[in-house]
Design an enzyme around this catalytic site. Structure first.
Site, PDB file in Angstrom:
ATOM      1  N   HIS A 105      -7.160 -12.782  20.441  1.00 14.68           N
ATOM      2  CA  HIS A 105      -7.334 -14.090  20.949  1.00 14.68           C
ATOM      3  C   HIS A 105      -7.591 -13.432  21.933  1.00 14.68           C
ATOM      4  CE1 HIS A 105      -3.214 -13.633  23.232  1.00 14.68           C
ATOM      5  NE2 HIS A 105      -2.662 -13.054  22.371  1.00 14.68           N
ATOM      6  N   ASP A 126      -1.538  -8.886  27.471  1.00 15.76           N
ATOM      7  CA  ASP A 126      -1.875  -9.837  26.516  1.00 15.76           C
ATOM      8  C   ASP A 126      -2.971 -11.461  26.112  1.00 15.76           C
ATOM      9  OD1 ASP A 126      -0.911 -11.194  24.189  1.00 15.76           O
ATOM     10  OD2 ASP A 126       0.961 -11.821  25.152  1.00 15.76           O
ATOM     11  N   GLU A 183      -4.044 -18.919  20.031  1.00 14.67           N
ATOM     12  CA  GLU A 183      -2.645 -18.039  19.725  1.00 14.67           C
ATOM     13  C   GLU A 183      -1.521 -18.738  19.854  1.00 14.67           C
ATOM     14  OE1 GLU A 183      -0.339 -14.547  18.516  1.00 14.67           O
ATOM     15  OE2 GLU A 183      -1.192 -15.329  20.773  1.00 14.67           O
ATOM     16  N   GLU A 184      -1.702 -18.437  21.613  1.00 17.41           N
ATOM     17  CA  GLU A 184      -0.227 -18.545  21.852  1.00 17.41           C
ATOM     18  C   GLU A 184       0.999 -20.083  22.041  1.00 17.41           C
ATOM     19  OE1 GLU A 184       0.889 -16.015  23.509  1.00 17.41           O
ATOM     20  OE2 GLU A 184      -0.203 -14.762  24.333  1.00 17.41           O
ATOM     21  N   ASP A 240      -4.137  -7.159  19.253  1.00 15.39           N
ATOM     22  CA  ASP A 240      -3.530  -7.644  20.335  1.00 15.39           C
ATOM     23  C   ASP A 240      -2.900  -7.376  21.537  1.00 15.39           C
ATOM     24  OD1 ASP A 240      -1.918 -10.217  21.766  1.00 15.39           O
ATOM     25  OD2 ASP A 240      -0.884 -10.605  20.135  1.00 15.39           O
ATOM     26  N   HIS A 274       2.643 -12.755  29.178  1.00 18.08           N
ATOM     27  CA  HIS A 274       3.226 -14.026  29.359  1.00 18.08           C
ATOM     28  C   HIS A 274       4.133 -14.627  30.775  1.00 18.08           C
ATOM     29  CE1 HIS A 274       4.103 -14.296  24.700  1.00 18.08           C
ATOM     30  NE2 HIS A 274       2.916 -14.224  24.682  1.00 18.08           N
TER      31      HIS A 274
HETATM   32  N1  BES Z   1       0.663 -11.071  21.795  1.00 13.01           N
HETATM   33  C1  BES Z   1       1.568 -11.611  21.229  1.00 13.01           C
HETATM   34  C2  BES Z   1       2.397 -10.704  20.160  1.00 13.01           C
HETATM   35  C3  BES Z   1       3.705  -9.638  20.702  1.00 13.01           C
HETATM   36  C4  BES Z   1       4.815  -9.881  21.636  1.00 13.01           C
HETATM   37  C5  BES Z   1       3.540  -8.537  19.292  1.00 13.01           C
HETATM   38  C6  BES Z   1       5.191  -8.422  21.651  1.00 13.01           C
HETATM   39  C7  BES Z   1       4.369  -7.063  19.901  1.00 13.01           C
HETATM   40  C8  BES Z   1       5.107  -7.950  20.612  1.00 13.01           C
HETATM   41  C9  BES Z   1       1.408 -12.706  21.316  1.00 13.01           C
HETATM   42  O1  BES Z   1       0.370 -13.439  21.855  1.00 13.01           O
HETATM   43  C10 BES Z   1       2.437 -13.575  21.179  1.00 13.01           C
HETATM   44  O2  BES Z   1       3.219 -14.154  22.052  1.00 13.01           O
HETATM   45  N2  BES Z   1       3.084 -14.483  20.124  1.00 13.01           N
HETATM   46  C11 BES Z   1       3.970 -14.861  19.829  1.00 13.01           C
HETATM   47  C12 BES Z   1       4.077 -15.964  18.626  1.00 13.01           C
HETATM   48  C13 BES Z   1       2.966 -17.222  18.241  1.00 13.01           C
HETATM   49  C14 BES Z   1       3.377 -17.613  16.927  1.00 13.01           C
HETATM   50  C15 BES Z   1       3.568 -18.336  19.962  1.00 13.01           C
HETATM   51  C16 BES Z   1       5.542 -14.264  20.021  1.00 13.01           C
HETATM   52  O3  BES Z   1       4.949 -13.612  20.173  1.00 13.01           O
HETATM   53  O4  BES Z   1       6.355 -14.959  20.540  1.00 13.01           O
HETATM   54 ZN    ZN Z   2      -0.870 -12.169  22.496  1.00 12.72          ZN
END
Ligand code: BES
Ligand code: ZN
Length: 399
Positions: A211, A229, A263-264, A291, A367
């Site tokens: 993403h 990220d 994605e976020e 990612d 984040h």
């Molecule tokens: N890069 C993260 C996912 C992640 C975080 C994987 C930490 C492994 C360890 C991704 O961009 C993200 O923040 N995903 C969201 C979920 C999505 C459905 C909005 C999350 O993890 O909260």
């Molecule tokens: Zn991410």
């Protein structure tokens, strides 16, 4: 099979078999019940004018099959046509509900020849030598210089345009490489797709994605550099593209590099794309997700995420790592649909997700305004491993 005949079967059958000039007219009956019939588009083409449904009458259609609303009394006629032309008994499927007919428009199963072999050593090793850390650092710095890459913000849109231009530059003058925006109807940020047209089996597709958006408290106005990220995943993809173009490599299957928007905020860009590919009946033989690649938080180098991924392809990735690198491997779980690989898995495509660390030891700064390259030591040594994995994956998958 015993069908009630709704048309002049002998005339149609003769026509389909090429023994007569004019098909007989279609007939209707008052007591008919509706039925949905699905045909492969190839069969339809072969029937020519004898096939009396017209393209625009299709209730659903994708690149493999079409569904038409017919009447029970017509089934005998259709059966006769198919038998005369193809010597198949029926050769089409009938369904009593449109939903069940729609199921016939699923993507075809992955090709039987998908054996996950490793036999392109010279090609892979030549390309691995070309991968450089400085390319990765350049992409991470450029992307994290946008105040944020949020899916609705002006800078979120600008960063997508920047990436489109960067990928176009890398494609150079090659006619088999194109870059296109994938526009989404509900928000402004576009996903970006770079396609390398397959030289001999272009209908088979390998997807490498990650993403492009970033997030932090404050949304549109936040400071969200998203260096790890996920500028780092886009950097790995971008370096693989650079090496591919610089080496003159041409894949047999089609490669698609994808930078997903939004994605976020719930995997929205990738869900839109994966659902579209499924609806269109495209054959995606493999998907890999990048990612977070640049924060070296664990003793091992590359962690394979084991949930919402494909076990056979994961085993193949582990073999790639053992064959082409000295990286230490680990396994870990997100425990939920944590990134875009889950969108592909949900739509029936085999996806894998090699990750930077054990799930519990990943970058604690994501984040937030603190997700900068400085938190990864100001270099891209860890991300380079993922760029190399992308290169090994694409060469061994797209042959
Ligand atoms: N890069 C993260 C996912 C992640 C975080 C994987 C930490 C492994 C360890 C991704 O961009 C993200 O923040 N995903 C969201 C979920 C999505 C459905 C909005 C999350 O993890 O909260
Ligand atoms: Zn991410």
């Amino acid at each position: 099979m015993n069908f009630d005949l709704g048309g002049d079967l002998p005339a149609f059958v003769q026509y389909a078999a090429g023994q007569d000039r004019q098909p007989a007219p279609r007939q209707e009956r008052a007591e008919d019940t509706p039925v949905w019939v699905s045909f492969s588009n190839e069969d339809i083409k072969g029937l020519g004018d004898a096939f009396y449904f017209k393209d625009q009458d299709a209730v659903f259609k994708n690149r493999n099959a079409s569904v038409f609303l017919a009447k029970t009394s017509e089934l005998g006629l259709l059966n006769g046509l198919m038998h005369a032309k193809y010597h198949k008994c029926a050769g089409f499927f009938t369904h009593s509900t449109p939903d069940s007919a729609k199921d016939d428009l699923q993507p075809p199963p992955v090709s039987a020849s998908l054996a996950y072999t490793i036999d392109k050593k010279d090609q892979v090793e030549a390309m691995l030598k070309l991968a450089e850390e400085k390319g990765l650092t350049g992409t991470i710095n450029s992307l994290s210089a946008f105040k944020n890459r949020y899916y609705t913000s002006v800078t979120g849109v600008d960063s997508s345009k920047w990436l489109q231009n960067r990928w176009k530059e890398l494609a150079g003058g090659r006619e088999d490489i194109s870059v296109a925006a994938f526009k989404h109807s509900n928000w402004a940020q576009e996903s970006v797709i770079l396609t390398v047209q397959g030289a001999s089996e272009p209908q088979k597709i390998i997807v490498l994605g990650g993403h492009m958006d970033s997030i932090a408290r404050g949304g549109d106005n936040s400071v969200a550099p998203g260096a790890d990220d996920n500028a780092s995943g886009i950097a790995a993809l971008t370096e693989a593209i650079r090496v591919l173009a610089a080496s003159g490599y041409r894949p047999a299957k089609t490669l698609k590099f994808m930078a997903y928007a939004a994605e976020e905020v719930g995997l929205r860009g990738s869900q839109d794309i994966a659902a579209t590919f499924k609806r269109e009946g495209r054959q995606v033989d493999g998907v890999i997700q990048f990612d977070m690649t640049n924060y070296n938080g664990s003793a091992e180098d590359v962690f394979l995420i084991t949930d919402h991924t494909n076990a056979s392809q994961n085993a193949f990735l582990a073999n790639l790592v053992r064959t082409y690198t000295d990286y230490k491997l680990g396994e870990t779980r997100c425990g939920y649909a944590c990134s875009d690989h889950a969108s592909w898995t949900k739509n029936g495509f085999p996806a894998s997700f090699p990750f930077e660390a054990k799930f519990s030891e990943d970058n604690p700064n994501i984040h937030s305004a603190k997700d900068t390259i400085a938190q990864s030591g100001g270099h891209s040594k860890h991300a380079l491993k993922f760029a190399k994995l992308a290169i090994a994956y694409l060469v061994e998958m797209a042959k």
